[in-house]
Design an enzyme around this catalytic site. Structure first.
Site, short mmCIF file in Angstrom:
data_model
loop_
_atom_site.label_atom_id
_atom_site.label_comp_id
_atom_site.label_asym_id
_atom_site.label_seq_id
_atom_site.Cartn_x
_atom_site.Cartn_y
_atom_site.Cartn_z
N SER A 89 9.88 2.04 -6.68
CA SER A 89 9.62 1.35 -7.94
C SER A 89 10.91 1.00 -8.70
O SER A 89 11.00 1.10 -9.92
CB SER A 89 8.72 2.20 -8.85
OG SER A 89 8.21 1.42 -9.92
N SER A 136 4.88 -0.06 -14.52
CA SER A 136 5.40 -0.59 -13.25
C SER A 136 4.35 -1.15 -12.30
O SER A 136 4.71 -1.71 -11.26
CB SER A 136 6.21 0.48 -12.52
OG SER A 136 7.51 0.55 -13.06
N LYS A 184 0.68 1.03 -5.92
CA LYS A 184 1.76 1.04 -6.91
C LYS A 184 1.42 1.95 -8.08
O LYS A 184 0.30 1.95 -8.58
CB LYS A 184 2.00 -0.39 -7.43
CG LYS A 184 3.27 -0.55 -8.22
CD LYS A 184 4.49 -0.42 -7.32
CE LYS A 184 5.75 -0.13 -8.12
NZ LYS A 184 5.78 1.24 -8.70
N LYS A 242 4.70 -4.61 -11.03
CA LYS A 242 5.41 -5.01 -9.81
C LYS A 242 4.47 -5.48 -8.69
O LYS A 242 4.94 -6.03 -7.69
CB LYS A 242 6.29 -3.87 -9.32
CG LYS A 242 7.43 -3.49 -10.28
CD LYS A 242 8.33 -2.45 -9.65
CE LYS A 242 9.47 -2.04 -10.57
NZ LYS A 242 9.07 -1.06 -11.59
#
Length: 405
Positions: free
Chosen positions: A136, A76, A247, A79
């Site tokens: 997320s 993730s 993140k 992202k």
């Protein structure tokens, strides 16, 4: 008497030798300790994750790296690029935070981490950004991507274009959320640091989202309205006082990944950990990386607020042109040099030929330390100076005649 003096001299001599030996021993201990410090500093922190890096954001300088150009599955932290594209589109006015985004069946179908959007549900783009940055949400990422580019496929094309433009040579995306375990979806710790840097330096508003620990959103569907609490996946927000984002990511293939940002004493650092065996390891090792970065780094900054001289212009009615610095100068030192000794040299031509265009480079400010160049900042023309024609000279002469009459 002479014999007595001779004994005294011997005792004094032995005492002098003893003191010398003690001083020599202390000196050797200091040398050993200093050597150990330098050795640890040169080696950097002990990181168990297979790939890691720490970078200073304003300069892009790498402070420490470990297998930072090894291609790995990003999960993730993909992202980060998704958010970067969204903010690009916000900046150019193609989308707005207030835009209402309708969730598609494709977006709803995303598994993994999600905020449980339903097909047909409408959320603002602002809310979807929160869902991406805080929780997320894969479904939120796809819904936002479809709104920005029309389809996830087109959005992924934009992601790869942006990555190429940033020089991310070892990166290729196949989705906008990182849920895929495809071998064709990969990046590196260095490339993650590069895109993280671009996001936080170009769009510092991202910290308004990545700094959220918990926040409620409202789902409104055919069944009515209900509250859903977004909880941050970034545990550093509670365990590291200087954390600002950014993140997390994890899949069975990628294992546990993190791009962590922090700000301390006006310095922004980015620490990337990829492939950690456990979730808690990525956080502890990010703290180790950030701590190391702050311990060895010092920023030299010249805001370039001093007044520059004007430069003579040839072939124009205006005799001089004003100048300005393009930007402040920042240099990251990790070697312990005395930055008070930095020398600034202004390099400019004595005269320039018209026409002159505002924003063109006139010269540069060069920064030296012990004779070595640290870097430079361009010096630009402040205004347009057109080339003079015959009529301009006639008008100038007439005006001068009127003033002297």
């Amino acid at each position: 008497m002479g014999k007595h003096m001779s004994g005294t001299n011997k005792r004094c001599g032995r005492k002098t030798i003893h003191i010398f030996k003690m001083q020599l021993s202390m000196l050797l201990v200091m040398v050993i300790l200093w050597g150990s410090i330098l050795s640890v500093r040169a080696a950097g922190p002990e990181i168990t994750a297979p790939s890691a890096i720490v970078m200073e954001a304003s300069t892009g300088q790498v402070i420490y790296e470990k297998n930072a150009e090894e291609r790995r599955s990003p999960a993730s932290i993909t992202k980060i690029m998704t958010l970067l594209i969204i903010f690009d589109y916000l900046e150019n006015g193609k989308v707005k935070l207030e835009d209402e985004v309708r969730t598609s069946a494709h977006a709803q179908s995303m598994g993994g981490s999600q905020v449980f959007l339903e097909e047909g549900e409408i959320q603002t783009l602002d809310t979807l950004i929160k869902c991406i940055a805080v929780a997320s949400g894969n479904d939120a990422a796809v819904a936002a991507a479809e709104h920005v580019a029309g389809s996830e496929e087109e959005f992924v094309y934009l992601m790869n274009q942006r990555a190429a433009g940033l020089g991310m040579e070892n990166t290729h995306f196949e989705d906008c959320c990182g849920l895929t375990d495809s071998d064709g979806h990969y990046t590196t710790a260095k490339d993650v640091a590069i895109m993280s840097r671009e996001l936080i330096t170009k769009y510092p508003k991202i910290f308004d989202y990545t700094g959220i620990w918990m926040e409620d959103i409202t789902h409104t569907t055919n069944r009515g309205s209900e509250t859903f609490t977004l909880s941050s996946t970034n545990k550093l927000l509670k365990s590291y006082e200087w954390a600002t984002g950014l993140k997390t990511g994890s899949t069975s293939k990628a294992k546990f990944c993190l791009s962590a940002t922090a700000r301390k004493d006006g310095m922004d650092l980015i620490a990337v950990v990829m492939g950690a065996e456990e979730g808690k390891i990525r956080f502890s090792e990010a703290i180790t990386l950030l701590g190391y970065g702050y311990s060895v780094s010092h920023i030299y900054e010249d805001k370039n607020e001093d007044t520059l001289p004007k430069v003579s212009v040839k072939g124009a009615i205006v005799e001089e042109v004003g100048l300005e610095y393009k930007e402040p100068f920042r240099y990251l030192d990790t070697t312990g040099q005395n930055m008070d000794d930095v020398e600034k040299i202004i390099s400019l031509p004595e005269q320039v030929q018209a026409p002159v265009k505002a924003g063109d480079v006139a010269g540069e400010a060069i920064y030296l330390l012990a004779g070595n160049k640290l870097g430079s900042v361009p010096i630009l023309f402040k205004e347009d100076i057109p080339e003079a024609v015959y009529r301009d000279y006639v008008q100038k002469a007439f005006k001068e005649f009127l003033l002297s009459a």
